[in-house]
Design a protein around this motif. Structure first.
Motif, PDB file in Angstrom:
ATOM      1  N   ARG A 211      15.976  -7.683  10.639  1.00 42.41           N
ATOM      2  CA  ARG A 211      16.134  -8.727  11.641  1.00 42.41           C
ATOM      3  C   ARG A 211      17.406  -8.533  12.458  1.00 42.41           C
ATOM      4  NH1 ARG A 211      16.193 -12.609   8.473  1.00 42.41           N
ATOM      5  NH2 ARG A 211      18.236 -13.560   8.585  1.00 42.41           N
ATOM      6  N   SER A 212      18.528  -8.248  11.793  1.00 43.12           N
ATOM      7  CA  SER A 212      19.789  -8.073  12.501  1.00 43.12           C
ATOM      8  C   SER A 212      20.824  -7.478  11.556  1.00 43.12           C
ATOM      9  CB  SER A 212      20.305  -9.413  13.053  1.00 43.12           C
ATOM     10  OG  SER A 212      20.586 -10.312  11.981  1.00 43.12           O
ATOM     11  N   VAL A 213      21.945  -7.073  12.127  1.00 40.33           N
ATOM     12  CA  VAL A 213      23.104  -6.594  11.358  1.00 40.33           C
ATOM     13  C   VAL A 213      24.295  -7.451  11.760  1.00 40.33           C
ATOM     14  CG1 VAL A 213      24.596  -4.647  10.796  1.00 40.33           C
ATOM     15  CG2 VAL A 213      22.184  -4.250  11.312  1.00 40.33           C
ATOM     16  N   GLU A 214      24.928  -8.100  10.797  1.00 39.95           N
ATOM     17  CA  GLU A 214      26.050  -8.989  11.068  1.00 39.95           C
ATOM     18  C   GLU A 214      27.187  -8.697  10.089  1.00 39.95           C
ATOM     19  OE1 GLU A 214      24.575 -12.978  10.895  1.00 39.95           O
ATOM     20  OE2 GLU A 214      22.844 -12.557  12.187  1.00 39.95           O
ATOM     21  N   VAL A 215      28.213  -9.510  10.159  1.00 36.70           N
ATOM     22  CA  VAL A 215      29.343  -9.433   9.233  1.00 36.70           C
ATOM     23  C   VAL A 215      29.523 -10.795   8.597  1.00 36.70           C
ATOM     24  CG1 VAL A 215      31.838  -9.065   8.996  1.00 36.70           C
ATOM     25  CG2 VAL A 215      30.496  -7.580  10.493  1.00 36.70           C
ATOM     26  N   PRO A 255      28.983  -2.184  11.981  1.00 39.13           N
ATOM     27  CA  PRO A 255      27.834  -3.057  12.264  1.00 39.13           C
ATOM     28  C   PRO A 255      27.261  -2.882  13.660  1.00 39.13           C
ATOM     29  CG  PRO A 255      29.875  -4.317  12.152  1.00 39.13           C
ATOM     30  CD  PRO A 255      30.203  -2.944  11.685  1.00 39.13           C
ATOM     31  N   SER A 256      28.099  -2.598  14.649  1.00 39.03           N
ATOM     32  CA  SER A 256      27.585  -2.476  16.010  1.00 39.03           C
ATOM     33  C   SER A 256      26.711  -1.238  16.158  1.00 39.03           C
ATOM     34  CB  SER A 256      28.748  -2.427  17.010  1.00 39.03           C
ATOM     35  OG  SER A 256      29.564  -1.292  16.775  1.00 39.03           O
ATOM     36  N   PHE A 395      33.693  -9.229  14.381  1.00 39.61           N
ATOM     37  CA  PHE A 395      32.257  -9.489  14.430  1.00 39.61           C
ATOM     38  C   PHE A 395      31.891 -10.832  13.805  1.00 39.61           C
ATOM     39  CE2 PHE A 395      32.678  -4.921  14.669  1.00 39.61           C
ATOM     40  CZ  PHE A 395      31.782  -4.573  15.664  1.00 39.61           C
ATOM     41  N   LEU A 396      32.864 -11.556  13.270  1.00 38.41           N
ATOM     42  CA  LEU A 396      32.565 -12.875  12.719  1.00 38.41           C
ATOM     43  C   LEU A 396      32.137 -13.823  13.821  1.00 38.41           C
ATOM     44  CD1 LEU A 396      35.421 -13.270  10.090  1.00 38.41           C
ATOM     45  CD2 LEU A 396      33.011 -12.763   9.663  1.00 38.41           C
TER      46      LEU A 396
END
Length: 405
Positions: A211-215, A255-256, A395-396
């Motif tokens: 779904r996504s990559v986050e921190v 993460p990016s 990235f928070l």
């Protein structure tokens, strides 16, 4: 190749077989018998020894003209090297025996029947004998424990060892299948010992979509109550049944860049089946395998029942996937100035400190500079970790957009 070279080559093959067996036991301590992997390693060792014996049976190996010499050989050292070799052989022999005997067929049958490990209560201690060793000791305990099977709680007799005195009401670990009381129960005060008997547990797999990559930011409470905070990239996954899953990744993952690589892609999630003794959120070692056999390792987390995937069981002796076909996704470059430059300057200062020692500055100053040169390695490591943490903070959700590194 002359016999002079063939015999050392055969001994090298034999030693390689022993080392391969040691590595296999360290990677996979317990597995179902027969252990074909260990037998293959022994076959390699036997082949090397047979080759050496065949060469030796043809007669003495021809020697070069004149007596040889070496500063590493001396008759008086023969006894010491022989004794050292005998003691060194204890390690591979001991590991081999452990790898062959640690597996428990009873535990495997319980695990295959959807059994798990959970804490149970001691109802009555029948006997407890203290066994004293040279510098420590343990208790050999026979007790009745309350095991909650689906048909009702039963009092089972169990024998186990414990480092402390066991009393009524104490909690111990039990491996059993709730729906199969006839398979019995295995009890131990050490949970890891039960996991080893079962072949390190079972692995499960399920299809997912990235779904996504986050921190995310979190905290861990140590054994002494010390709380440490951490930042880690997280892979957000959607299960086929609507489950929402998170896989915490290593902090070195960018993460990016990872987001551009894997967003919205289908994947296969593998995770080690979690013992059932904790009804709270799921936390287990996991691997996500994407197209092209690309993979990511991390820690799978999920909430309570609605967010837990059922998945398909992998055989009890299997762990997370491995092999040469899988390729770990690497995002950060080998050297990034924003992340590593400051740490490398610290390493450079340690090298310069050793350079000063080479000029001759006295015994105590040399010792102090040696300590400094060793200590700056830890400082360099902490500095690079701090640089990586500052980068991840960008990235928070509450942070300002990150403009770069």
């Amino acid at each position: 190749m002359t016999r002079t070279r063939v015999i050392p080559a055969c001994f090298t093959v034999a030693v390689a077989g022993v080392l391969a067996a040691v590595v296999r036991v360290l990677i996979r301590p317990a597995a179902a018998l027969p252990r074909w992997d260990l037998l293959g390693c022994l076959a390699l060792t036997v082949a090397g020894l047979v080759g050496a014996l065949v060469c030796l049976r043809r007669g003495p190996v021809p020697r070069a003209e004149g007596a040889g010499s070496s500063r590493f050989w001396w008759p008086a050292r023969n006894y010491g090297w022989s004794v050292a070799g005998v003691w060194a052989a204890v390690v591979p022999v001991g590991l081999f025996l452990y790898g062959a005997l640690a597996y428990s067929p009873e535990a495997a049958r319980i695990t295959e029947a959807d059994g798990g490990i959970r804490a149970v209560s001691v109802r009555k201690v029948l006997s407890a004998e203290y066994v004293r060793r040279k510098h420590s000791g343990y208790y050999e305990v026979v007790a009745r424990v309350a095991v909650p099977f689906e048909a009702g709680t039963r009092s089972e007799r169990a024998a186990f060892t414990s480092e402390r005195r066991t009393e009524r009401g104490d909690r111990v670990w039990a491996l059993f299948a709730p729906a199969s009381a006839d398979l019995g129960v295995l009890v131990d005060s050490d949970r890891d010992a039960l996991r080893a008997k079962a072949g390190k547990g079972r692995c499960r797999t399920a299809p997912v979509t990235v779904r996504s990559v986050e921190v995310v930011e979190g905290s861990t409470k140590g054994h002494q109550g010390v709380v440490s905070r951490w930042l880690r990239p997280v892979l957000r996954l959607d299960g086929a049944g609507g489950e929402r899953l998170d896989v915490l990744l290593d902090p070195v993952i960018d993460p990016s860049q990872l987001s551009r690589e894997v967003n919205a892609l289908p994947a296969r999630l593998y995770w080690e089946q979690r013992a059932v003794e904790h009804p709270g959120p799921l936390r287990a070692r996991a691997m996500v395998v994407l197209e092209g056999q690309r993979c990511l390792r991390g820690d799978l987390t999920a909430g309570r029942a609605p967010d837990r995937p059922e998945g398909t069981a992998v055989p009890a002796t299997a762990s997370l996937p491995g092999g040469d076909r899988l390729r770990a996704i690497r995002t950060y470059p080998a050297w990034d100035p924003a992340l590593h430059a400051e740490g490398l300057w610290w390493v450079m200062s340690g090298v310069l400190a050793l350079g000063v020692v080479a000029f001759g500055v006295g015994r105590w100053v040399s010792f102090a500079l040696g300590v400094v040169a060793f200590g700056v390695l830890f400082i360099a490591r902490l500095t690079m970790n701090d640089s990586r943490t500052r980068y991840l903070k960008g990235f928070l959700p509450e942070a300002e957009p990150c403009g770069g590194r």
